[in-house]
Design a protein around this motif. Structure first.
Motif, PDB file in Angstrom:
ATOM      1  N   GLU A  69       0.835  -1.213   0.000  1.00 24.13           N
ATOM      2  CA  GLU A  69       0.000   0.000   0.000  1.00 24.13           C
ATOM      3  C   GLU A  69       0.866   1.259   0.000  1.00 24.13           C
ATOM      4  OE1 GLU A  69      -2.977   2.304   3.101  1.00 24.13           O
ATOM      5  OE2 GLU A  69      -2.845   0.117   3.216  1.00 24.13           O
ATOM      6  N   ALA A  70       1.957   1.233   0.781  1.00 26.31           N
ATOM      7  CA  ALA A  70       2.857   2.386   0.844  1.00 26.31           C
ATOM      8  C   ALA A  70       3.501   2.641  -0.515  1.00 26.31           C
ATOM      9  CB  ALA A  70       3.933   2.145   1.909  1.00 26.31           C
ATOM     10  N   PHE A  71       3.994   1.583  -1.155  1.00 29.85           N
ATOM     11  CA  PHE A  71       4.617   1.741  -2.471  1.00 29.85           C
ATOM     12  C   PHE A  71       3.592   2.204  -3.508  1.00 29.85           C
ATOM     13  CE2 PHE A  71       8.415  -0.262  -0.911  1.00 29.85           C
ATOM     14  CZ  PHE A  71       9.414   0.160  -1.776  1.00 29.85           C
ATOM     15  N   GLN A  72       2.364   1.693  -3.395  1.00 23.49           N
ATOM     16  CA  GLN A  72       1.308   2.097  -4.331  1.00 23.49           C
ATOM     17  C   GLN A  72       1.068   3.605  -4.230  1.00 23.49           C
ATOM     18  OE1 GLN A  72      -0.460  -0.476  -6.039  1.00 23.49           O
ATOM     19  NE2 GLN A  72      -1.861   0.805  -7.154  1.00 23.49           N
ATOM     20  N   GLN A  73       1.026   4.097  -2.997  1.00 22.09           N
ATOM     21  CA  GLN A  73       0.824   5.533  -2.771  1.00 22.09           C
ATOM     22  C   GLN A  73       1.964   6.349  -3.377  1.00 22.09           C
ATOM     23  OE1 GLN A  73      -1.122   7.443  -0.006  1.00 22.09           O
ATOM     24  NE2 GLN A  73      -0.016   9.315  -0.415  1.00 22.09           N
ATOM     25  N   LEU A  74       3.211   5.896  -3.154  1.00 23.33           N
ATOM     26  CA  LEU A  74       4.357   6.628  -3.683  1.00 23.33           C
ATOM     27  C   LEU A  74       4.364   6.590  -5.210  1.00 23.33           C
ATOM     28  CD1 LEU A  74       6.837   8.273  -2.929  1.00 23.33           C
ATOM     29  CD2 LEU A  74       8.160   6.155  -2.932  1.00 23.33           C
ATOM     30  N   CYS A  75       3.988   5.451  -5.771  1.00 22.87           N
ATOM     31  CA  CYS A  75       3.917   5.337  -7.237  1.00 22.87           C
ATOM     32  C   CYS A  75       2.905   6.316  -7.815  1.00 22.87           C
ATOM     33  CB  CYS A  75       3.550   3.912  -7.645  1.00 22.87           C
ATOM     34  SG  CYS A  75       4.906   2.745  -7.486  1.00 22.87           S
ATOM     35  N   GLN A  76       1.787   6.505  -7.116  1.00 23.01           N
ATOM     36  CA  GLN A  76       0.777   7.462  -7.582  1.00 23.01           C
ATOM     37  C   GLN A  76       1.345   8.872  -7.588  1.00 23.01           C
ATOM     38  OE1 GLN A  76      -2.411   6.479  -4.841  1.00 23.01           O
ATOM     39  NE2 GLN A  76      -3.533   5.384  -6.423  1.00 23.01           N
ATOM     40  N   GLU A  77       2.096   9.211  -6.531  1.00 17.68           N
ATOM     41  CA  GLU A  77       2.701  10.540  -6.462  1.00 17.68           C
ATOM     42  C   GLU A  77       3.735  10.735  -7.566  1.00 17.68           C
ATOM     43  OE1 GLU A  77       4.071  11.788  -2.588  1.00 17.68           O
ATOM     44  OE2 GLU A  77       2.561  10.537  -1.602  1.00 17.68           O
ATOM     45  N   VAL A  78       4.582   9.704  -7.791  1.00 21.58           N
ATOM     46  CA  VAL A  78       5.600   9.785  -8.844  1.00 21.58           C
ATOM     47  C   VAL A  78       4.936   9.899 -10.207  1.00 21.58           C
ATOM     48  CG1 VAL A  78       7.422   8.489 -10.033  1.00 21.58           C
ATOM     49  CG2 VAL A  78       7.402   8.597  -7.538  1.00 21.58           C
ATOM     50  N   SER A  79       3.860   9.131 -10.408  1.00 23.13           N
ATOM     51  CA  SER A  79       3.133   9.161 -11.682  1.00 23.13           C
ATOM     52  C   SER A  79       2.570  10.549 -11.959  1.00 23.13           C
ATOM     53  CB  SER A  79       1.996   8.133 -11.638  1.00 23.13           C
ATOM     54  OG  SER A  79       1.243   8.182 -12.826  1.00 23.13           O
ATOM     55  N   ARG A  80       1.983  11.163 -10.931  1.00 22.96           N
ATOM     56  CA  ARG A  80       1.446  12.523 -11.092  1.00 22.96           C
ATOM     57  C   ARG A  80       2.567  13.513 -11.393  1.00 22.96           C
ATOM     58  NH1 ARG A  80      -2.277  10.976  -6.962  1.00 22.96           N
ATOM     59  NH2 ARG A  80      -0.898  11.706  -5.326  1.00 22.96           N
ATOM     60  N   MET A  81       3.719  13.323 -10.709  1.00 21.79           N
ATOM     61  CA  MET A  81       4.851  14.228 -10.900  1.00 21.79           C
ATOM     62  C   MET A  81       5.386  14.136 -12.330  1.00 21.79           C
ATOM     63  SD  MET A  81       6.463  16.407  -8.988  1.00 21.79           S
ATOM     64  CE  MET A  81       6.068  15.806  -7.364  1.00 21.79           C
ATOM     65  N   ILE A  82       5.546  12.898 -12.822  1.00 25.45           N
ATOM     66  CA  ILE A  82       6.049  12.708 -14.176  1.00 25.45           C
ATOM     67  C   ILE A  82       5.040  13.246 -15.189  1.00 25.45           C
ATOM     68  CG2 ILE A  82       6.644  10.978 -15.926  1.00 25.45           C
ATOM     69  CD1 ILE A  82       7.835   9.281 -13.687  1.00 25.45           C
ATOM     70  N   GLY A  83       3.756  12.993 -14.931  1.00 25.65           N
ATOM     71  CA  GLY A  83       2.708  13.470 -15.830  1.00 25.65           C
ATOM     72  C   GLY A  83       2.638  14.978 -15.917  1.00 25.65           C
ATOM     73  N   SER A  84       2.990  15.660 -14.820  1.00 22.92           N
ATOM     74  CA  SER A  84       2.913  17.128 -14.804  1.00 22.92           C
ATOM     75  C   SER A  84       4.128  17.776 -15.442  1.00 22.92           C
ATOM     76  CB  SER A  84       2.760  17.627 -13.361  1.00 22.92           C
ATOM     77  OG  SER A  84       3.935  17.363 -12.623  1.00 22.92           O
ATOM     78  N   CYS A  85       5.115  16.953 -15.852  1.00 18.95           N
ATOM     79  CA  CYS A  85       6.325  17.511 -16.472  1.00 18.95           C
ATOM     80  C   CYS A  85       6.103  17.833 -17.950  1.00 18.95           C
ATOM     81  CB  CYS A  85       7.496  16.534 -16.339  1.00 18.95           C
ATOM     82  SG  CYS A  85       8.136  16.415 -14.660  1.00 18.95           S
ATOM     83  N   ASN A  86       4.918  17.519 -18.474  1.00 24.32           N
ATOM     84  CA  ASN A  86       4.585  17.792 -19.887  1.00 24.32           C
ATOM     85  C   ASN A  86       5.613  17.188 -20.855  1.00 24.32           C
ATOM     86  OD1 ASN A  86       2.316  19.313 -19.172  1.00 24.32           O
ATOM     87  ND2 ASN A  86       3.583  21.119 -18.827  1.00 24.32           N
ATOM     88  N   GLY A  87       6.078  15.986 -20.515  1.00 31.79           N
ATOM     89  CA  GLY A  87       6.990  15.297 -21.423  1.00 31.79           C
ATOM     90  C   GLY A  87       8.439  15.690 -21.262  1.00 31.79           C
ATOM     91  N   GLU A  88       8.722  16.688 -20.428  1.00 34.50           N
ATOM     92  CA  GLU A  88      10.106  17.092 -20.235  1.00 34.50           C
ATOM     93  C   GLU A  88      10.794  16.095 -19.302  1.00 34.50           C
ATOM     94  OE1 GLU A  88      10.531  21.054 -18.835  1.00 34.50           O
ATOM     95  OE2 GLU A  88       9.067  21.860 -20.232  1.00 34.50           O
ATOM     96  N   LYS A  89      11.985  15.711 -19.662  1.00 36.38           N
ATOM     97  CA  LYS A  89      12.724  14.767 -18.832  1.00 36.38           C
ATOM     98  C   LYS A  89      13.439  15.515 -17.723  1.00 36.38           C
ATOM     99  CE  LYS A  89      13.592  11.003 -22.031  1.00 36.38           C
ATOM    100  NZ  LYS A  89      14.624  10.160 -22.640  1.00 36.38           N
ATOM    101  N   ARG A  90      13.350  14.941 -16.520  1.00 39.75           N
ATOM    102  CA  ARG A  90      14.086  15.500 -15.403  1.00 39.75           C
ATOM    103  C   ARG A  90      15.562  15.154 -15.563  1.00 39.75           C
ATOM    104  NH1 ARG A  90      15.388  13.844 -10.688  1.00 39.75           N
ATOM    105  NH2 ARG A  90      14.304  11.867 -10.805  1.00 39.75           N
ATOM    106  N   ARG A  91      16.410  15.968 -14.992  1.00 36.05           N
ATOM    107  CA  ARG A  91      17.855  15.815 -15.139  1.00 36.05           C
ATOM    108  C   ARG A  91      18.320  14.384 -14.873  1.00 36.05           C
ATOM    109  NH1 ARG A  91      22.442  17.286 -11.188  1.00 36.05           N
ATOM    110  NH2 ARG A  91      20.801  17.001  -9.681  1.00 36.05           N
ATOM    111  N   GLY A  92      17.814  13.752 -13.841  1.00 36.56           N
ATOM    112  CA  GLY A  92      18.264  12.420 -13.467  1.00 36.56           C
ATOM    113  C   GLY A  92      17.984  11.365 -14.509  1.00 36.56           C
ATOM    114  N   LEU A  93      16.956  11.558 -15.339  1.00 36.07           N
ATOM    115  CA  LEU A  93      16.591  10.545 -16.315  1.00 36.07           C
ATOM    116  C   LEU A  93      17.596  10.447 -17.454  1.00 36.07           C
ATOM    117  CD1 LEU A  93      12.738  11.033 -16.541  1.00 36.07           C
ATOM    118  CD2 LEU A  93      13.989   9.334 -15.245  1.00 36.07           C
TER     119      LEU A  93
END
Length: 184
Positions: free
Chosen positions: A129-153
């Protein structure tokens, strides 16, 4: 141990290809609040899209490491808003508790993360459940980047015995317009 695990999640109808890097233990240097970080951990910090900080409720020293480790991560990602999860493990060993739930909640609030107290031995559903919650947050974060890759990627992922398989899966995930997330 440094193992790299690969899993797939479906979140909001979209498939996420998740890579979890299990890093070696981080320790505090003698009588200081500075941490001793192996190079492998620094490499993992660069490419991670989310962080899971784990300590044992029966070991106050493991709890003390979290704040300096977070400060170390902020030096590497000074401006990034990266989701994090604070996970207090060994929740079944209440008689041996050295870290209170209140202390865990306060630290999670200070770091801007979500707090979970779990027992990996007795209830793996809590961990899921904890990982599922974090995955949702990461998914929203990546989705809000409008396709731009973050430096780490842009950086090279750590090598593992099944790296070829992971590359194939990652390529499939990217070509199927799915999101890809990596986590420390």
């Amino acid at each position: 141990s440094g193992a790299l695990y690969s899993r797939k999640f479906t979140i909001d109808g979209e498939q996420i290809s998740l890579q979890v890097q299990d890093t070696p233990f981080v320790s505090l240097e003698d009588d200081t609040d500075s941490i001793c970080c192996q190079e492998q951990i620094n490499r993992s910090i660069y490419w991670a899209d989310g962080f899971v900080f784990v300590y044992s409720i029966t070991d106050y020293e493991s709890y003390r490491v979290i704040r300096p480790l977070h400060q170390h991560i902020r030096k590497i990602h000074p401006n990034a808003n990266i989701p994090l999860l604070l996970m207090a493990n060994k929740g079944d060993l209440l008689r041996a508790r050295q870290v209170s739930s209140k202390e865990g909640l306060q630290l999670a609030s200070e770091l801007g993360g979500t707090y979970y107290e779990v027992s990996a031995r007795e209830n793996c559903e809590g961990v899921h459940e904890a990982f599922q919650q974090l995955c949702q947050e990461v998914s929203r974060m990546i989705g809000s980047c409008n396709g731009e890759k973050r430096r780490g990627l842009h950086l090279v992922r750590p090598k593992s015995p099944n790296m070829q398989d992971l590359k194939r899966r990652l390529k499939q995930a990217l070509t199927s317009k799915g999101k890809s997330a990596t986590m420390l």
